[in-house]
Write an enzyme that holds these catalytic residues in place. Sequence first.
Site: not given
Length: 512
Positions: A57, A84-85, A171, A173, A226, A228-229, A368
């Site tokens: 954060g 981290c934070y 981090h 991640e 049309g 993907v999303d 995605k």
Amino acid sequence: MNTQNQTVLILDFGGQYSHLIARRVRELRVYCEVYPSGRVLAAIEATKPVGIILTGGPNSVYEPGAPLIPAEVFERGIPVLGICYGAQLMAHVLGGRAAATGQREYGQTETRFDPDSPLFAGLPETGVTWMSHGVSIQGLPTGFRGAASTQSTSYAAIENPQKKLYGLQFHPEVSHTQNGLEMLRRFLYDICPCVGDWHMGDYAERTVAEMRAKIGDGKVLLALSGGVDSSVCAALLSKAVGRQLTCIFVDHGLLRKDEGDEVEAAFRDWDIRLIRVNAEARFLARLSGQTEPEAKRKIIGEEFIRVFEEEAKKIGSVDFLAQGTIYPDVIESGAGNAAVIKSHHNTGGLPDHVDFKEIVEPLRLLFKDEVRRLGVALGLDDSLVWRQPFPGPGLAIRVIGDLTAEKLDMLREADAIFRAELALAGLDRDIHQYFAVLTSLRSVGVMGDERTYDYTLALRGVTTTDFMTADFARIPYDVLARASGRIVGEVPHINRIVYDITSKPPATIEWE
Ligand code: XMP
């Protein structure tokens, strides 16, 4: 509370990677929920977590007003990982000390790991981690020890294994941290311990149930492109509320060959109301004489909204407007605290004249590749799920300069041949995006005994992981040769083919 799966609670302190942590946890097949940090006790009550992750954060933990959590959170026997934070907070709340270093540690940082730590045992003892902080842990709380160090801190990781409390200054991640995912895996599987009982089918089921509860017997409207999303969004809402969902598919005539029909066919058997508007003539009339790419984009965006509004008006008022917004869009458009990275990538924007009460965005927290997996879990056609990214303004920006129906036809044919040849060569899944561009360049050629003065077509193929950077694809010469021979032979007024051998940067993926 999720009674089917073990839950990890992610407490969000406003860090830019909070949802990336959630995505990694899901990638490791563990269900998680992200809660704002201010509601920690209620969140624990609601989720009954097997582990808690405290995110990064922007605050400094020792400053007045910094978000804190009660020490009792660490006393419940629930394993906690602070990042981290979150790590500084853990140290601070438990009686250690976190303070400004005066020197910001940012980016890839050489780090030494203690092989006795359950998070690092058996991994290389040194490696690169991703740091982004100006505050560091300078005094340990009782019962803790340092578990990793860098040149500027002895406490790049801290731990109290008896109490199952861990703090990482870096981090894990972020993909730049070597073995970061493995460290998260160890926290989840060795320390919490999780069994890995979550998969995308669960997410589909849960989101369908949530949407059903939220929408009730209301009417929903969705602009289906049309892509993907929007396709996955339509599939999800179809499962949730069936024919209460109306999808408007504005076919602007700028799609690839047969694509409009494919979209319609893919949804034929789904329980939705699908309205297809064939608006090619209208779009072409508005685009006539326009050569500048930004002007084309703007016109297409405006016209799209106008057509959508006209159709929506015929339906009358609806309760919900659905959007296939995904997490990177949320970040890129600057929602929350994240900075605006780009604003040009979406055709639409919100219609002004559609009467709706609320927006629903069921994919808002997904990345995605997760959206694609959700599409598979929902049973959506492969051709839609694995569709390449395609600019909203479509082929309009792949015809350089002035746009005509003839040029669009030429491009559509040439592009279809290129795609077919790559598929025949078995390269269509390895090359992440590929297409043809009709340039405005004309040059002299010779065909039979005739002189020609025709267009140059460019072929583009790239490999990429995130479309932010890309390398040009090394398509074998004989595949290029076959595509080139067929295009020049079969598509009138193209007499020269070039292959684009620039990467991004310095070029972009599209030509426009
Ligand atoms: P560039 O050309 O900027 O493109 O390297 C990066 C990726 O974005 C796609 N793209 C778009 N996608 N709406 C989209 O949804 C758009 O307006 C748009 N413009 C470009 C492009 O195809 C590439 O994959």
